[in-house]
Design a protein around this motif. Sequence first.
Motif, PDB file in Angstrom:
ATOM      1  N   VAL A   1      17.393   4.081  49.051  1.00 16.14           N
ATOM      2  CA  VAL A   1      17.155   4.852  47.831  1.00 16.14           C
ATOM      3  C   VAL A   1      15.993   4.260  47.035  1.00 16.14           C
ATOM      4  O   VAL A   1      15.140   4.993  46.524  1.00 16.14           O
ATOM      5  CB  VAL A   1      18.442   4.958  46.979  1.00 16.14           C
ATOM      6  N   SER A   2      15.931   2.944  46.935  1.00 11.84           N
ATOM      7  CA  SER A   2      14.832   2.298  46.191  1.00 11.84           C
ATOM      8  C   SER A   2      13.482   2.661  46.799  1.00 11.84           C
ATOM      9  O   SER A   2      12.522   2.957  46.077  1.00 11.84           O
ATOM     10  CB  SER A   2      15.010   0.784  46.174  1.00 11.84           C
ATOM     11  N   LYS A   3      13.396   2.669  48.119  1.00 12.56           N
ATOM     12  CA  LYS A   3      12.144   3.043  48.784  1.00 12.56           C
ATOM     13  C   LYS A   3      11.789   4.501  48.493  1.00 12.56           C
ATOM     14  O   LYS A   3      10.617   4.833  48.279  1.00 12.56           O
ATOM     15  CB  LYS A   3      12.245   2.799  50.287  1.00 12.56           C
ATOM     16  N   GLN A   4      12.783   5.368  48.464  1.00 16.20           N
ATOM     17  CA  GLN A   4      12.531   6.787  48.151  1.00 16.20           C
ATOM     18  C   GLN A   4      12.047   6.952  46.710  1.00 16.20           C
ATOM     19  O   GLN A   4      11.158   7.759  46.435  1.00 16.20           O
ATOM     20  CB  GLN A   4      13.796   7.620  48.377  1.00 16.20           C
ATOM     21  N   VAL A   5      12.629   6.200  45.794  1.00 13.60           N
ATOM     22  CA  VAL A   5      12.231   6.268  44.385  1.00 13.60           C
ATOM     23  C   VAL A   5      10.780   5.810  44.230  1.00 13.60           C
ATOM     24  O   VAL A   5      10.008   6.412  43.482  1.00 13.60           O
ATOM     25  CB  VAL A   5      13.205   5.445  43.506  1.00 13.60           C
ATOM     26  N   ILE A   6      10.393   4.781  44.954  1.00 12.56           N
ATOM     27  CA  ILE A   6       9.007   4.305  44.917  1.00 12.56           C
ATOM     28  C   ILE A   6       8.074   5.391  45.462  1.00 12.56           C
ATOM     29  O   ILE A   6       7.016   5.657  44.886  1.00 12.56           O
ATOM     30  CB  ILE A   6       8.854   2.977  45.696  1.00 12.56           C
ATOM     31  N   LYS A   7       8.467   6.040  46.556  1.00 12.62           N
ATOM     32  CA  LYS A   7       7.651   7.124  47.128  1.00 12.62           C
ATOM     33  C   LYS A   7       7.470   8.274  46.142  1.00 12.62           C
ATOM     34  O   LYS A   7       6.467   8.969  46.172  1.00 12.62           O
ATOM     35  CB  LYS A   7       8.280   7.650  48.418  1.00 12.62           C
ATOM     36  N   LYS A   8       8.431   8.466  45.256  1.00 14.29           N
ATOM     37  CA  LYS A   8       8.337   9.516  44.235  1.00 14.29           C
ATOM     38  C   LYS A   8       7.396   9.120  43.091  1.00 14.29           C
ATOM     39  O   LYS A   8       7.147   9.905  42.189  1.00 14.29           O
ATOM     40  CB  LYS A   8       9.718   9.836  43.657  1.00 14.29           C
ATOM     41  N   GLY A   9       6.918   7.873  43.116  1.00 12.69           N
ATOM     42  CA  GLY A   9       5.947   7.441  42.131  1.00 12.69           C
ATOM     43  C   GLY A   9       6.481   6.562  41.013  1.00 12.69           C
ATOM     44  O   GLY A   9       5.745   6.233  40.087  1.00 12.69           O
ATOM     45  N   TYR A  10       7.740   6.169  41.085  1.00 16.40           N
ATOM     46  CA  TYR A  10       8.281   5.298  40.044  1.00 16.40           C
ATOM     47  C   TYR A  10       7.828   3.857  40.303  1.00 16.40           C
ATOM     48  O   TYR A  10       7.860   3.387  41.428  1.00 16.40           O
ATOM     49  CB  TYR A  10       9.805   5.375  40.008  1.00 16.40           C
ATOM     50  N   PRO A  11       7.426   3.152  39.236  1.00 18.20           N
ATOM     51  CA  PRO A  11       6.868   1.809  39.406  1.00 18.20           C
ATOM     52  C   PRO A  11       7.942   0.721  39.516  1.00 18.20           C
ATOM     53  O   PRO A  11       8.251   0.033  38.546  1.00 18.20           O
ATOM     54  CB  PRO A  11       6.028   1.628  38.141  1.00 18.20           C
ATOM     55  N   LEU A  12       8.507   0.569  40.685  1.00 19.91           N
ATOM     56  CA  LEU A  12       9.465  -0.510  40.942  1.00 19.91           C
ATOM     57  C   LEU A  12       8.751  -1.585  41.746  1.00 19.91           C
ATOM     58  O   LEU A  12       7.846  -1.289  42.520  1.00 19.91           O
ATOM     59  CB  LEU A  12      10.654  -0.013  41.760  1.00 19.91           C
TER      60      LEU A  12
END
Length: 161
Positions: free
Chosen positions: A107-118
């Motif tokens: 999920v964290s990798k998907q959130v990063i792909k969506k452009g969130y700065p993690l």
Amino acid sequence: MIFVTVGTHEQPFNRLIQKIDELVRDGQIKDDVFMQIGYSTYEPKYTKWASVIGYNDMTAYFNKADIVITHGGPSTYMQVLQHGKIPIVVPRQEKFGEHINDHQLRVSKQVIKKGYPLILCEDVSALKICIESSRIRTDEFIKSNNKNFISNFKKIIAFEE
């Protein structure tokens, strides 16, 4: 100040808690550190900590901290973003007995792909580098959001005139 939170999942997250404690012990981290360690069985020797803290205390630490290091629970790291900070996300992993599967990592990798700065830190041996990266990226994030706010505010003011 650095705030570390591992949530309330019933499996220990000793890998993260112990690594932070070691970095403080070895002088690699000089900041004050507070850790919410959940059900971890490793008890920090070089930092302040509590097993569980309430919502108000959690919010206070989000506000006070320069850096927030968190498990891979989306509701936690999205709160960190709402407080204007880029979280260092250390997902719990099945191979270390930290969770029942690797959904936090996926999920964290998907959130990063969506452009969130993690800042994703899968391997705690890279934690010191992730902390330094967080210092730089959070400063850029704040400046960027400030520019966006000012730009949008100017549009609103111009629109109302």
